[in-house]
Design an enzyme around this catalytic site. Structure first.
Site, mmCIF file in Angstrom:
data_model
loop_
_atom_site.group_PDB
_atom_site.id
_atom_site.type_symbol
_atom_site.label_atom_id
_atom_site.label_comp_id
_atom_site.label_asym_id
_atom_site.label_seq_id
_atom_site.Cartn_x
_atom_site.Cartn_y
_atom_site.Cartn_z
ATOM 1 N N ASP A 179 -11.948 -1.434 -8.628
ATOM 2 C CA ASP A 179 -11.970 -0.226 -9.470
ATOM 3 C C ASP A 179 -10.875 -0.241 -10.534
ATOM 4 O O ASP A 179 -11.010 0.422 -11.562
ATOM 5 C CB ASP A 179 -11.802 1.027 -8.599
ATOM 6 C CG ASP A 179 -13.118 1.482 -7.986
ATOM 7 O OD1 ASP A 179 -14.135 0.776 -8.151
ATOM 8 O OD2 ASP A 179 -13.131 2.546 -7.328
ATOM 9 N N GLU A 233 0.864 -1.185 0.000
ATOM 10 C CA GLU A 233 0.000 0.000 0.000
ATOM 11 C C GLU A 233 0.899 1.233 0.000
ATOM 12 O O GLU A 233 1.795 1.352 0.832
ATOM 13 C CB GLU A 233 -0.927 -0.014 1.229
ATOM 14 C CG GLU A 233 -1.653 1.278 1.513
ATOM 15 C CD GLU A 233 -2.487 1.822 0.341
ATOM 16 O OE1 GLU A 233 -3.239 1.057 -0.276
ATOM 17 O OE2 GLU A 233 -2.358 3.033 0.053
ATOM 18 N N GLN A 234 0.603 2.157 -0.915
ATOM 19 C CA GLN A 234 1.464 3.329 -1.059
ATOM 20 C C GLN A 234 1.359 4.306 0.128
ATOM 21 O O GLN A 234 2.311 5.016 0.440
ATOM 22 C CB GLN A 234 1.155 4.058 -2.360
ATOM 23 C CG GLN A 234 -0.257 4.626 -2.433
ATOM 24 C CD GLN A 234 -0.584 5.284 -3.765
ATOM 25 O OE1 GLN A 234 0.250 5.318 -4.667
ATOM 26 N NE2 GLN A 234 -1.780 5.821 -3.890
ATOM 27 N N TYR A 253 -28.619 8.594 4.988
ATOM 28 C CA TYR A 253 -28.946 7.386 5.760
ATOM 29 C C TYR A 253 -28.057 7.320 7.005
ATOM 30 O O TYR A 253 -26.981 7.912 7.029
ATOM 31 C CB TYR A 253 -28.792 6.117 4.914
ATOM 32 C CG TYR A 253 -27.491 5.961 4.153
ATOM 33 C CD1 TYR A 253 -26.332 5.490 4.762
ATOM 34 C CD2 TYR A 253 -27.429 6.268 2.788
ATOM 35 C CE1 TYR A 253 -25.150 5.325 4.038
ATOM 36 C CE2 TYR A 253 -26.255 6.105 2.062
ATOM 37 C CZ TYR A 253 -25.120 5.634 2.697
ATOM 38 O OH TYR A 253 -23.954 5.478 1.975
ATOM 39 N N ARG A 306 -17.264 3.392 5.403
ATOM 40 C CA ARG A 306 -16.194 2.715 4.638
ATOM 41 C C ARG A 306 -15.069 2.258 5.556
ATOM 42 O O ARG A 306 -14.501 1.186 5.369
ATOM 43 C CB ARG A 306 -15.600 3.683 3.605
ATOM 44 C CG ARG A 306 -16.461 3.961 2.431
ATOM 45 C CD ARG A 306 -15.942 5.180 1.702
ATOM 46 N NE ARG A 306 -14.662 4.932 1.080
ATOM 47 C CZ ARG A 306 -14.510 4.572 -0.179
ATOM 48 N NH1 ARG A 306 -15.555 4.419 -0.947
ATOM 49 N NH2 ARG A 306 -13.324 4.379 -0.682
#
Ligand SMILES: Cc1cc2nc3c(=O)[nH]c(=O)nc-3n(C[C@H](O)[C@H](O)[C@H](O)COP(=O)(O)OP(=O)(O)OC[C@H]3O[C@@H](n4cnc5c(N)ncnc54)[C@H](O)[C@@H]3O)c2cc1C
Length: 394
Positions: free
Chosen positions: A298, A38-39, A221, A112
């Site tokens: 993605d 992970e960068q 929500y 998230r």
């Protein structure tokens, strides 16, 4: 099974977002060693809430993480669509027992950071997974019987194969697919989160509510077991070419929403600082695997968020990819082709239908009247039928 694939060269994963981490965990469950690069200096998710359709719970159940994800989620009783200019209810789709009966899984909303946190904890608990931060994958080479990647610190790492989970602007995609930059949709999302007590009592709703306006929509929500409240305001704009989690100018957004009903404007006024996303996607493709290199999430099929499915699709990808690799452990290139073959029509359909839903939410004039007539006249089962292609999968 768990030992069968251990001891070999690790799979290398570029990117430790939702897609990268759930892929690492799914592979480790099949006994494969994995290294995740992970960068960023830490594994962390920015942003706010996301919606999770029943399709993600089907695969989460398979890898044993469904209950962990649900523990921090909120289960809304219904999805509502309302007219942002009149306040009129266009449709209400219950997410209750009938929904559970139809799809066998719930619909939930979650922060998230919470779902990413579940995947991170699961990875940290596996001795087959190595998680490495501040490590950017700068280059790679497919050597036929293994791959190498070059990291930003100059180190070259050997692996069994490479999985690019490096998001919308994937560097690995540039080499595998080579279809240039993502398409800027002309739609901007502003996102904000309120604490429960910051939401006026008469505006707090347990449902997912979507206010459809001309060239806008606004969704709210609850999140995190109801302790937080998520707001997303989307509008058309040709002002921005780029921007991801940048601060959004309030007055620009206000121009698009100020004529809408007080339930919308009063809620929008509550947020002091908005984060802005310029929404992009790509045309679907079916060549995102090449030799011992593939893409996921993605990086493979970026989509607009109008079907609320990007993270769900990345999770489906991960579990199916791990199954294909387990079935063809000695030939990752063949497994990557089989995974792509399994996935490209479903993910491509979601990319295309997300665009259609965006147009549909933002309709004006007669088109909006036609939309209201079409969705307003559906009964509960017909509403479920309309989305069964998506929620019934993978
Ligand atoms: C406004 C908005 C609302 C959304 N709502 C929903 C929703 O309701 N439901 C849903 O399912 N989805 C939703 N999504 C989509 C979802 O957030 C994404 O599809 C999902 O997060 C993609 O995960 P990913 O892991 O593929 O990519 P990313 O989350 O982009 O992760 C990529 C990771 O790779 C790292 N990286 C990049 N390049 C490199 C490199 N060279 N080396 C090492 N690391 C690298 C990055 O730092 C990052 O951590 C929404 C998106 C937006 C913008």
């Amino acid at each position: 099974m768990a030992q069968a694939n251990g001891g070999a060269m690790p799979f290398l994963i570029s990117g430790g977002g939702i897609g990268g981490l759930v892929t690492a965990y799914s592979l480790a469950r099949q006994g494969f060693p994995v290294r995740v690069f992970e960068q960023s200096p830490e594994f962390r998710e920015v942003g706010a809430g996301i919606q999770l359709g029943p399709n993600i719970f089907r695969v989460l159940e398979k890898i044993g993480l469904k209950d962990e994800v649900l523990a921090d989620a909120h289960i809304p009783p219904a999805q509502e669509m309302r007219d942002a200019l009149t306040g009129k209810l266009i449709t209400r789709i219950p997410l209750d027992q009938a929904f559970m009966q139809r799809f066998g899984q719930p619909y939930a909303v979650i922060h998230r950071a919470d779902i990413h946190g579940v995947f991170l904890k699961a990875c940290q608990g596996s001795n087959l997974i190595t998680l490495e931060t501040s490590r950017r994958v700068d280059d790679f080479a497919d050597k036929g019987d293994h791959v190498t990647v070059t990291l930003n610190n100059g180190e070259t790492v050997k692996g069994r194969a490479l999985i690019g989970c490096d998001g919308m602007w994937s560097k690995i995609r540039e080499r595998v697919v080579g279809d240039g930059k993502p398409r800027v949709s002309g739609h901007i999302a502003y996102r904000g989160v309120l604490k429960r007590e910051e939401v006026p009592e008469d505006l707090w709703r347990p449902d997912v509510v979507l206010w459809a306006g001309p060239r806008t929509h606004f969704v709210h929500y609850p999140l995190r077991r109801g302790e937080l409240y998520n707001l997303v305001a989307v509008f058309h704009s040709d002002h921005y070419e780029e921007g991801w989690n940048a601060e959004g100018a309030k007055d620009v957004m206000w121009q698009h929403f100020k004529m809408q009903v007080p339930q919308v404007t009063r809620m929008l006024e509550r947020i002091e600082t908005w984060r802005m996303w310029v929404l992009c996607d790509r045309e679907p493709v079916k060549n995102w695997s090449k030799g011992r290199v593939t893409l996921l999430g993605d990086a493979a099929h970026p989509m607009l968020q109008y079907l609320a499915q990007g993270a769900c699709m990345a999770t489906e990808d991960a579990v199916i990819l791990a199954d294909r690799l387990a079935a063809s452990a000695d030939d990752p290139a063949a497994a990557f082709q089989a995974y792509q073959q399994d996935r490209y029509l479903r993910t491509g359909r979601t990319q295309i239908m997300a665009r259609v839903y965006g147009e549909f939410y933002h309709a004006r004039g007669v088109t909006a009247e036609l939309r209201d007539m079409a969705v307003g006249s559906r009964n509960q089962q017909q509403s479920y039928d309309g989305i069964a292609w998506l929620y019934g999968g993978p």
